[in-house]
Structure formats: structure tokens, C-alpha cells
Design a protein around this motif. Structure first.
Motif, PDB file in Angstrom:
ATOM      1  N   LYS A 278       0.822  -1.213   0.000  1.00 32.09           N
ATOM      2  CA  LYS A 278       0.000   0.000   0.000  1.00 32.09           C
ATOM      3  C   LYS A 278       0.857   1.265   0.000  1.00 32.09           C
ATOM      4  O   LYS A 278       1.783   1.404   0.812  1.00 32.09           O
ATOM      5  CB  LYS A 278      -0.944   0.006   1.204  1.00 32.09           C
ATOM      6  CG  LYS A 278      -2.158  -0.888   1.008  1.00 32.09           C
ATOM      7  CD  LYS A 278      -3.177  -0.690   2.110  1.00 32.09           C
ATOM      8  CE  LYS A 278      -4.427  -1.526   1.825  1.00 32.09           C
ATOM      9  NZ  LYS A 278      -5.432  -1.346   2.895  1.00 32.09           N
ATOM     10  N   LYS A 279       0.500   2.154  -0.888  1.00 34.71           N
ATOM     11  CA  LYS A 279       1.240   3.409  -1.044  1.00 34.71           C
ATOM     12  C   LYS A 279       1.236   4.221   0.253  1.00 34.71           C
ATOM     13  O   LYS A 279       2.254   4.847   0.606  1.00 34.71           O
ATOM     14  CB  LYS A 279       0.586   4.200  -2.186  1.00 34.71           C
ATOM     15  CG  LYS A 279       1.201   5.518  -2.525  1.00 34.71           C
ATOM     16  CD  LYS A 279       0.435   6.132  -3.698  1.00 34.71           C
ATOM     17  CE  LYS A 279       0.938   7.509  -4.054  1.00 34.71           C
ATOM     18  NZ  LYS A 279       0.165   8.113  -5.161  1.00 34.71           N
ATOM     19  N   GLU A 280       0.138   4.191   0.966  1.00 37.36           N
ATOM     20  CA  GLU A 280      -0.018   5.014   2.161  1.00 37.36           C
ATOM     21  C   GLU A 280       0.940   4.607   3.278  1.00 37.36           C
ATOM     22  O   GLU A 280       1.307   5.420   4.130  1.00 37.36           O
ATOM     23  CB  GLU A 280      -1.463   4.940   2.671  1.00 37.36           C
ATOM     24  CG  GLU A 280      -2.502   5.504   1.708  1.00 37.36           C
ATOM     25  CD  GLU A 280      -2.861   4.548   0.592  1.00 37.36           C
ATOM     26  OE1 GLU A 280      -3.599   4.959  -0.325  1.00 37.36           O
ATOM     27  OE2 GLU A 280      -2.402   3.372   0.627  1.00 37.36           O
ATOM     28  N   THR A 281       1.322   3.330   3.300  1.00 36.83           N
ATOM     29  CA  THR A 281       2.175   2.839   4.395  1.00 36.83           C
ATOM     30  C   THR A 281       3.521   2.304   3.897  1.00 36.83           C
ATOM     31  O   THR A 281       4.287   1.753   4.684  1.00 36.83           O
ATOM     32  CB  THR A 281       1.447   1.722   5.164  1.00 36.83           C
ATOM     33  OG1 THR A 281       1.127   0.658   4.260  1.00 36.83           O
ATOM     34  CG2 THR A 281       0.186   2.258   5.804  1.00 36.83           C
ATOM     35  N   ARG A 282       3.796   2.495   2.604  1.00 34.09           N
ATOM     36  CA  ARG A 282       4.997   1.912   2.005  1.00 34.09           C
ATOM     37  C   ARG A 282       6.267   2.338   2.725  1.00 34.09           C
ATOM     38  O   ARG A 282       7.168   1.529   2.972  1.00 34.09           O
ATOM     39  CB  ARG A 282       5.066   2.276   0.520  1.00 34.09           C
ATOM     40  CG  ARG A 282       6.232   1.659  -0.234  1.00 34.09           C
ATOM     41  CD  ARG A 282       6.178   2.069  -1.698  1.00 34.09           C
ATOM     42  NE  ARG A 282       4.938   1.608  -2.315  1.00 34.09           N
ATOM     43  CZ  ARG A 282       4.331   2.233  -3.330  1.00 34.09           C
ATOM     44  NH1 ARG A 282       4.833   3.362  -3.805  1.00 34.09           N
ATOM     45  NH2 ARG A 282       3.226   1.746  -3.843  1.00 34.09           N
ATOM     46  N   PHE A 283       6.360   3.608   3.069  1.00 27.40           N
ATOM     47  CA  PHE A 283       7.591   4.112   3.658  1.00 27.40           C
ATOM     48  C   PHE A 283       7.636   3.969   5.183  1.00 27.40           C
ATOM     49  O   PHE A 283       8.562   4.445   5.826  1.00 27.40           O
ATOM     50  CB  PHE A 283       7.813   5.568   3.228  1.00 27.40           C
ATOM     51  CG  PHE A 283       8.252   5.671   1.793  1.00 27.40           C
ATOM     52  CD1 PHE A 283       9.594   5.591   1.447  1.00 27.40           C
ATOM     53  CD2 PHE A 283       7.317   5.810   0.780  1.00 27.40           C
ATOM     54  CE1 PHE A 283       9.994   5.662   0.128  1.00 27.40           C
ATOM     55  CE2 PHE A 283       7.712   5.888  -0.551  1.00 27.40           C
ATOM     56  CZ  PHE A 283       9.051   5.814  -0.881  1.00 27.40           C
ATOM     57  N   PRO A 287       6.698  -4.931   8.136  1.00 24.91           N
ATOM     58  CA  PRO A 287       7.076  -6.274   7.691  1.00 24.91           C
ATOM     59  C   PRO A 287       5.966  -7.005   6.950  1.00 24.91           C
ATOM     60  O   PRO A 287       6.231  -7.944   6.195  1.00 24.91           O
ATOM     61  CB  PRO A 287       7.427  -6.994   9.001  1.00 24.91           C
ATOM     62  CG  PRO A 287       6.630  -6.287  10.044  1.00 24.91           C
ATOM     63  CD  PRO A 287       6.590  -4.841   9.610  1.00 24.91           C
ATOM     64  N   GLU A 288       4.719  -6.596   7.133  1.00 22.23           N
ATOM     65  CA  GLU A 288       3.598  -7.260   6.476  1.00 22.23           C
ATOM     66  C   GLU A 288       3.318  -6.617   5.111  1.00 22.23           C
ATOM     67  O   GLU A 288       3.306  -5.393   4.980  1.00 22.23           O
ATOM     68  CB  GLU A 288       2.328  -7.190   7.331  1.00 22.23           C
ATOM     69  CG  GLU A 288       2.460  -7.804   8.716  1.00 22.23           C
ATOM     70  CD  GLU A 288       3.029  -6.827   9.724  1.00 22.23           C
ATOM     71  OE1 GLU A 288       3.148  -5.627   9.384  1.00 22.23           O
ATOM     72  OE2 GLU A 288       3.390  -7.266  10.834  1.00 22.23           O
ATOM     73  N   PHE A 289       3.070  -7.465   4.117  1.00 21.14           N
ATOM     74  CA  PHE A 289       2.706  -6.973   2.783  1.00 21.14           C
ATOM     75  C   PHE A 289       1.212  -6.701   2.748  1.00 21.14           C
ATOM     76  O   PHE A 289       0.395  -7.582   3.045  1.00 21.14           O
ATOM     77  CB  PHE A 289       3.074  -8.008   1.721  1.00 21.14           C
ATOM     78  CG  PHE A 289       2.776  -7.562   0.310  1.00 21.14           C
ATOM     79  CD1 PHE A 289       3.699  -6.807  -0.397  1.00 21.14           C
ATOM     80  CD2 PHE A 289       1.579  -7.904  -0.311  1.00 21.14           C
ATOM     81  CE1 PHE A 289       3.430  -6.405  -1.698  1.00 21.14           C
ATOM     82  CE2 PHE A 289       1.304  -7.501  -1.611  1.00 21.14           C
ATOM     83  CZ  PHE A 289       2.241  -6.750  -2.309  1.00 21.14           C
ATOM     84  N   GLU A 290       0.851  -5.470   2.399  1.00 22.33           N
ATOM     85  CA  GLU A 290      -0.546  -5.081   2.236  1.00 22.33           C
ATOM     86  C   GLU A 290      -0.733  -4.663   0.785  1.00 22.33           C
ATOM     87  O   GLU A 290      -0.312  -3.584   0.384  1.00 22.33           O
ATOM     88  CB  GLU A 290      -0.902  -3.916   3.163  1.00 22.33           C
ATOM     89  CG  GLU A 290      -0.713  -4.222   4.638  1.00 22.33           C
ATOM     90  CD  GLU A 290      -0.952  -3.001   5.508  1.00 22.33           C
ATOM     91  OE1 GLU A 290      -1.785  -3.088   6.411  1.00 22.33           O
ATOM     92  OE2 GLU A 290      -0.309  -1.957   5.263  1.00 22.33           O
ATOM     93  N   PRO A 291      -1.340  -5.508  -0.045  1.00 25.96           N
ATOM     94  CA  PRO A 291      -1.360  -5.246  -1.491  1.00 25.96           C
ATOM     95  C   PRO A 291      -2.106  -3.973  -1.852  1.00 25.96           C
ATOM     96  O   PRO A 291      -3.128  -3.638  -1.245  1.00 25.96           O
ATOM     97  CB  PRO A 291      -2.061  -6.475  -2.062  1.00 25.96           C
ATOM     98  CG  PRO A 291      -2.858  -7.029  -0.933  1.00 25.96           C
ATOM     99  CD  PRO A 291      -2.068  -6.736   0.303  1.00 25.96           C
ATOM    100  N   MET A 292      -1.552  -3.283  -2.840  1.00 33.66           N
ATOM    101  CA  MET A 292      -2.292  -2.178  -3.436  1.00 33.66           C
ATOM    102  C   MET A 292      -3.630  -2.699  -3.947  1.00 33.66           C
ATOM    103  O   MET A 292      -3.773  -3.879  -4.271  1.00 33.66           O
ATOM    104  CB  MET A 292      -1.493  -1.575  -4.595  1.00 33.66           C
ATOM    105  CG  MET A 292      -0.241  -0.831  -4.161  1.00 33.66           C
ATOM    106  SD  MET A 292      -0.611   0.812  -3.498  1.00 33.66           S
ATOM    107  CE  MET A 292      -1.094   1.698  -4.988  1.00 33.66           C
TER     108      MET A 292
END
Length: 426
Positions: A278-283, A287-292
Motif C-alpha cells: 500500500k502506497k499510504e504505508t509503504r515508507f 514487515p507485512e505486505f498489504e497489497p495495493m
């Protein structure tokens, strides 16, 4: 329209061409001081003149801002790729959220097969066309071997009928029904690179879905060339390169389509990386992947901006013109080229044969009878940039953005001279 094989008639067609001014938007190579007649937009499109401006903008931001260009460039780099999705969606008949740009074509097809080729002990077969583009053949073989299968067991090639140069849609549909519930995937080139045939993507997709298979399309020769309705047809996935009809530069980035039914889902297997989260939390470096929630979920790495820039420059022109006018000119200029070829063939006692069927885009493939590569070399030496394919075929692809009807006439005259020089006409 009644065609004439004359310079005056060709010039009249050019004068009436609503896209004629776009020819001036491209750089042409020169042979003996003259612009070439360029027939290889199906291999590498010409460079749009506006490309330099887009690249220079990135270079200047890099020089002046360095890392801050990610957020403070005129077109910030961290979301630069998002600018390509909407115009690309129009080109391929998709929703904006179903399209992204990443990697290169064969890489993307491999990445997408992670999601859409999931063989079981019973459903494991892949249907493709006979003698698909070599990269597709290598990809399919390596994929089935990766899953512990043998290519001769898992890959089903649709063949042409004896003595014919094209595939019949009915044969493809019959084979899909025959393989039935053993079929895991149909993956075919939407436009065949060799003969220029446009497959009936809608009918093939429908038939494959009816037996429960996934459907993907390699659109290398289709994107920017033919009418596509990937969303409406229910295609599961597709990928295409950008350097042919889309004029983005050699080896440039690939576009990807993933149907919306697979978006915003965590149960889809895929290879993941931080640009798909997710763009909002990318930076936040979680550790968890949250798909766009769009096709960007399939992105792995941050995209190369210097490669995106020329693609965006070209897409600007596609957005200005739209696919319908491009296809209208494509149909007219290819029909005129076919007419010119017919006239020259009559004058040279049947020296060649068009093997492209009526289901076609920009490309006409011409089988040379007894000519050999000498004629191809003659054309190249006289400023006709075309493409040779073994054993005896030249591919002619008059891209509507920059090819003219006058080009078609002059090509015919050069072709006739070359045949006559080789002794075909005494």
C-alpha cells in the motif's frame, strides 16, 4: 474507394489524412540523405521528438533535487508510473485500476503465471499457438518444468492446417473443448509476430473460461495496433512491450493488465515486493505486505523513471488521437499497401505472396518466391527499412502515426526495381 498506383493518388490520400501532421512528431533515420520508408514499427517504433523533453525533465530533477526528486520533482518519481495507467487503459480496453507498468514483457508473463498458472494433478495443460515467439516458447517450457511437469505432456500447440499460413479460430475452439477440464491456461500472442494474424481474442477467451481455464494474452504486437477490450472480454491477465507500436524506446518497460476480479485480494499467489504494498504505508517499512488495491500489487521494485519518461511521452500522443482514428488510418494504409503489392505482383509475374489473413492489424507478411535475401538487402540499401524472417518472408508494418501513403507508393516502385534487377522480369 478505388485505389490507383500513382504518386498523385497517394499524395491525395496524404492530403486527406487527419493524422498527417503526426509524421512530423517523429525522428526518421536517413539513407543517402533521405528519410527512410519505415516498415518496422512492429519491432521498434520511431522516436517521438517530444521524448527528449520528458527525459530531460527527469535528468534535470535528478541534477537539481537528487533524492528529493522522489517527492518534489515536477512529476514526482514515487508515483510517476501512475500517470501511465489511464492512457494505457484506453489503449487496451481496461479500467485504470487494472493496468500498471513494470519490468519487461517476458519477465511480466513469468510473474503473472505465478498467479495464473497453478497446475494440479488433473488440470495442468497450457494451450498456445504453434511456433509462438521463441521467448514465449522458452517461458512456457520453463514454467511447466518448474512445476515438475514435462513440456510434451503439458503444452498443447495449436497447428495450422496443412498448406495454410494462418490459424483457424474453429480449430482453436475445438482444441479447447477437447482438452476440457485438463486445461489450466490459454496463453497466445494476440497478434502473431510472423504472419501478422489477429486472433479472435474474444471468442477464444470465452471458450477457455467455459472449461474453467485461466486466459492470458501476450500483446506485444497488439497493443497500440488493434482494438482491445480486455476487461469486457473477461481476460484474466495480459502483458505487452512498449517499444513496438507504442514507440517508447528499445527494450523498454512492459504494461500489465489484471482483471479487476483479482484485485484487492490477499489469497492470490504472486511474487511480492515493496512497490506492490500500500502506497499510504509503504515508507513505514512494515514487515507485512498489504497489497495495493489495483494492478500495482503485482509490482515488485520501484520503477526506473528514465524508462517511464519516454513511454509517457508516447502515451500523450495516443491520448491526443485515440485508438479509433489510428485504427481507421491503419485499415486504409494497409489496404493501400496491399493494393500496391498486388499491382507490383501482377507486373512481375507473381514474384511474391501475402500470407497475412484478413484478420490483421498493421502488418502484412510477404512470402518471396525464389527471391532470397538479396531482395531484402536491395530494399534496405534503397532506404526501405523492413524486416526479414526465415525462410523467405519480409514483414511490412506501416504504423499509422508516421507512415504515409506516399511511402507505400514509393516502396512499390523500389520493390519492382529490385525484382527486375534480379532478373525476374526480362
Amino acid at each position: 474507394m478505388e485505389f490507383k498506383n500513382s504518386l498523385e493518388f497517394a499524395q491525395q490520400l496524404d492530403a486527406a489524412d487527419p493524422l498527417k501532421d503526426y509524421r512530423n512528431e517523429f525522428h526518421f533515420p536517413k539513407v543517402k540523405g533521405k528519410d527512410v520508408i519505415y516498415f518496422t514499427g512492429n519491432s521498434l517504433g520511431l522516436q517521438p521528438k517530444r521524448t527528449q523533453e520528458y527525459i530531460d525533465e527527469v535528468m534535470t530533477a535528478w541534477k537539481d533535487l537528487a533524492v528529493e526528486g522522489h517527492f518534489h520533482a515536477e512529476k514526482p518519481w514515487w508515483d510517476y508510473h501512475e500517470r501511465l495507467a489511464a492512457p494505457l487503459a484506453k489503449v487496451v480496453g481496461a479500467k485504470t485500476k487494472e493496468v500498471t507498468v513494470m519490468n519487461t514483457l517476458s519477465v511480466n508473463l513469468h510473474m503473472l503465471m505465478v498467479s495464473f498458472y497453478r497446475p494440479t494433478s488433473h488440470r495442468f495443460k497450457i494451450i498456445c499457438e504453434e511456433k509462438a515467439f521463441p521467448s514465449d516458447q522458452y517461458m512456457l517450457k520453463s514454467q511447466v518444468q518448474f512445476h515438475g511437469l514435462q513440456p510434451e505432456d503439458a503444452i498443447v500447440e495449436i497447428k495450422k492446417r496443412e498448406g495454410e499460413h494462418y490459424w483457424r479460430t474453429s480449430d482453436i475452439l475445438d482444441k479447447i473443448k477437447e482438452v476440457g477440464d485438463e486445461l489450466a491456461l490459454v496463453l497466445i500472442g494476440g497478434v502473431n509476430y510472423y504472419n501478422g494474424q489477429v486472433f479472435n481474442m474474444e471468442a477464444i477467451t470465452k471458450s477457455a473460461k467455459e472449461v474453467g481455464a485461466f486466459v492470458g494474452w501476450d500483446l506485444a504486437h497488439a497493443a497500440g495496433n488493434v482494438k482491445l477490450k480486455l476487461h469486457d472480454w473477461g481476460v484474466d491477465f495480459a502483458a505487452w512491450c512498449s517499444y513496438k507500436y507504442m514507440n517508447s524506446g528499445p527494450g523498454n518497460l512492459s504494461g500489465v493488465f489484471v482483471h479487476e476480479q483479482y484485485l484487492n485480494r490477499v489469497d492470490i499467489p504472486r511474487f511480492e515486493g515493496w512497490w506492490g504494498t500500500k502506497k499510504e504505508t509503504r515508507f513505514l517499512m512494515k514487515p507485512e505486505f498489504e497489497p495495493m488495491e489495483n494492478a500495482d500489487a503485482w509490482q515488485v521494485s520501484n520503477p526506473p523513471i528514465l524508462s517511464l519518461a519516454p513511454y509517457l511521452a508516447s502515451l500523450e500522443m495516443f491520448d491526443e488521437v485515440g485508438m479509433e482514428p489510428l485504427i481507421a488510418k491503419r485499415d486504409l494504409i494497409v489496404a493501400y499497401l496491399e493494393f500496391v503489392l498486388g499491382e507490383i505482383d501482377n507486373e512481375t509475374a507473381g514474384s511474391f505472396q501475402i500470407i497475412t489473413p484478413v484478420e490483421r492489424g498493421c502488418q502484412l507478411s510477404v512470402f518471396l518466391h525464389g527471391q532470397g535475401k538479396d531482395l531484402f538487402n536491395y530494399l534496405m540499401d534503397h532506404g526501405v527499412i523492413t524486416d526479414w524472417r526465415e525462410p523467405n518472408v519480409i514483414r511490412l508494418a506501416p504504423a499509422p502515426f508516421y507512415c504515409s501513403f506516399t511511402d507505400m507508393y514509393h516502396f512499390g516502385q523500389i520493390l519492382k526495381s529490385g525484382i527486375q534487377l534480379k532478373g525476374k522480369v526480362k
